[in-house]
Scaffold this motif. Structure first.
Motif, mmCIF file in Angstrom:
data_model
loop_
_atom_site.group_PDB
_atom_site.id
_atom_site.type_symbol
_atom_site.label_atom_id
_atom_site.label_comp_id
_atom_site.label_asym_id
_atom_site.label_seq_id
_atom_site.Cartn_x
_atom_site.Cartn_y
_atom_site.Cartn_z
ATOM 1 N N ALA A 1 0.838 -1.195 0.000
ATOM 2 C CA ALA A 1 0.000 0.000 0.000
ATOM 3 C C ALA A 1 0.876 1.249 0.000
ATOM 4 C CB ALA A 1 -0.900 -0.001 1.236
ATOM 5 N N ASN A 2 0.306 2.340 -0.473
ATOM 6 C CA ASN A 2 1.010 3.625 -0.458
ATOM 7 C C ASN A 2 0.858 4.244 0.930
ATOM 8 O OD1 ASN A 2 1.776 6.352 -0.734
ATOM 9 N ND2 ASN A 2 1.249 6.344 -2.898
ATOM 10 N N PRO A 3 1.967 4.478 1.648
ATOM 11 C CA PRO A 3 1.872 4.990 3.016
ATOM 12 C C PRO A 3 1.811 6.510 3.124
ATOM 13 C CG PRO A 3 4.158 4.487 2.524
ATOM 14 C CD PRO A 3 3.367 4.173 1.269
ATOM 15 N N ASP A 4 1.647 7.207 1.992
ATOM 16 C CA ASP A 4 1.737 8.661 2.008
ATOM 17 C C ASP A 4 0.678 9.306 2.908
ATOM 18 O OD1 ASP A 4 3.887 8.523 0.338
ATOM 19 O OD2 ASP A 4 2.823 9.194 -1.471
ATOM 20 N N ALA B 1 1.259 4.118 9.430
ATOM 21 C CA ALA B 1 2.473 4.800 8.959
ATOM 22 C C ALA B 1 3.599 3.807 8.718
ATOM 23 C CB ALA B 1 2.907 5.854 9.976
ATOM 24 N N ALA B 2 3.593 2.693 9.473
ATOM 25 C CA ALA B 2 4.589 1.636 9.289
ATOM 26 C C ALA B 2 4.219 0.697 8.148
ATOM 27 C CB ALA B 2 4.750 0.840 10.577
ATOM 28 N N ASN B 3 3.112 1.012 7.436
ATOM 29 C CA ASN B 3 2.605 0.198 6.330
ATOM 30 C C ASN B 3 2.262 -1.216 6.782
ATOM 31 O OD1 ASN B 3 1.663 -0.091 3.774
ATOM 32 N ND2 ASN B 3 3.603 0.368 2.741
ATOM 33 N N ASP B 4 1.592 -1.304 7.915
ATOM 34 C CA ASP B 4 1.123 -2.567 8.477
ATOM 35 C C ASP B 4 -0.361 -2.398 8.799
ATOM 36 O OD1 ASP B 4 0.618 -4.908 9.813
ATOM 37 O OD2 ASP B 4 2.228 -4.685 11.287
ATOM 38 N N SER B 5 -1.175 -2.396 7.742
ATOM 39 C CA SER B 5 -2.585 -2.049 7.916
ATOM 40 C C SER B 5 -3.382 -3.112 8.655
ATOM 41 C CB SER B 5 -3.230 -1.760 6.565
ATOM 42 O OG SER B 5 -3.053 -2.839 5.680
ATOM 43 N N SER B 6 -3.023 -4.383 8.534
ATOM 44 C CA SER B 6 -3.770 -5.420 9.254
ATOM 45 C C SER B 6 -3.593 -5.276 10.766
ATOM 46 C CB SER B 6 -3.342 -6.815 8.788
ATOM 47 O OG SER B 6 -3.788 -7.061 7.468
#
Length: 356
Positions: free
Chosen positions: A104-107, A149-154
């Motif tokens: 995913a895009n973390p922007d 923000a750490a790109n760990d959406s789960s």
């Protein structure tokens, strides 16, 4: 005398070769280990994103049996924020178009929190190290923002779902865009969320662990069309034997009997058929370039790196109970490789699901 030495030398060489072949038997290294043994359950999964007909509550019987295993570490088939950050930093090696489906895009999260992925990962680790037994809603919202923000959406979803409905709102690092993102994640059919995250919430865990890795399976070939054709023909050759298994899998999906489906795809007989129809067929692929071996080598490299990430997830937790949820084609490799680890026992998935 010289001849005798030569004969003796040849004997030594033969003994050395035999010893090299024998190697070191690591299977007995943990025979007298002190402390508890880790229990690892590898759950082979279908990819729920392809099941548009999945009904609410259909997965509850599966969750019941997994909850009875009482895992304290849950891993998922997703690339970690660290892994995605690595891929993004090497676009010439890992083409962005190939990586986009996995990362995913973390922007948006960076804008809301002011943290790039490495900084957010460090902050997640610091926060979890000091995590209270009874966190406040504000602390959960803040940790959810850090996970995004750490790109760990789960893992962010795990925190979000542990909030009371009234507390699921912006604040503490979450802006309206991130709140909307979390709401969308909760409605998607995805085994990382609908099985792993829901189970983590049920068990009071704070996160799940993404362990996927695509750095080793980006096979480099001179003629991509010829490679794709060779692998496609191999799959076609293996399709006939696999058809009864695939048909039964589709029947169970349409019936919505998810427990029966998971029992079926985790049975050794079905897994053997899956492996032979895909990777066995590839190994039998007759192209002069041996493209099938390229394909299997990439697959095995990926599995090796995934398993090392699983091991790292419970590295400092002797006696951990680990649930690894992964596409069912990975399960034979995971069971074999994890079963070679010291102090690790593999749990029978079919038995856990009540299949026998």
């Amino acid at each position: 005398m010289k001849r005798q030495w030569m004969v003796f030398g040849a004997t030594l060489a033969a003994v050395a070769c035999a010893s090299a072949r024998a190697g070191v038997d690591l299977s007995v290294l943990d025979k007298s280990m002190a402390g508890p043994r880790a229990q690892v359950l590898v759950l082979g999964s279908v990819h729920l994103s392809g099941m548009k007909e999945l009904q609410p509550g259909a997965l509850d019987p599966v969750l019941e049996r997994l909850a009875a295993f009482k895992p304290d570490v849950i891993t998922i088939e997703g690339i970690s924020g660290e892994g995605c950050d690595l891929l993004a930093r090497h676009p010439a090696v890992y083409p962005p178009d190939n990586i986009e489906p996995f990362c995913a895009n973390p922007d948006a999260a960076r804008k809301a929190t002011g943290l790039d992925v490495p900084s957010a990962i460090a902050e997640v680790n610091r926060t979890l190290a000091q995590w209270p037994e009874r966190p406040t809603a504000a602390q959960r919202r803040h940790l959810a923002a850090l996970f995004l923000a750490a790109n760990d959406s789960s893992s962010a979803v795990v925190q979000w779902w542990q909030l009371p409905e009234a507390e699921r709102h912006a604040g503490d690092g979450l802006d309206d865009a991130l709140v909307a993102l979390l709401a969308r994640r909760g409605s998607r059919n995805n085994e990382s969320d609908q099985i792993a995250a829901r189970l983590a919430v049920r068990l009071g865990l704070q996160r799940v662990h993404p362990i996927d890795d695509h750095t080793g399976d980006n096979v480099t070939v001179a003629d991509e069309t010829a490679y794709a054709d060779a692998i496609r023909k191999a799959w076609e050759a293996g399709r006939v034997k696999a058809k009864p298994m695939r048909d039964r899998e589709e029947e169970l999906k349409k019936a919505g009997d998810m427990l029966a489906l998971y029992r079926y795809i985790n049975s050794p007989e079905v897994l053997r058929a899956v492996v032979d129809a895909d990777f066995g067929a590839a190994m039998r692929e007759p192209s002069p370039q041996h493209y099938g071996q390229f394909y299997v080598a990439g697959w095995e490299t990926r599995n090796l790196r995934m398993v090392s990430n699983i091991r790292a997830a419970f590295r400092e937790r002797p006696g951990a109970r680990v649930l690894s949820i992964v596409g069912s084609s990975h399960k034979p490799w995971f069971d074999d490789l994890l079963g070679r680890m010291q102090g690790v026992d593999i749990v029978d998935a079919e038995k856990t699901l009540g299949g026998r």
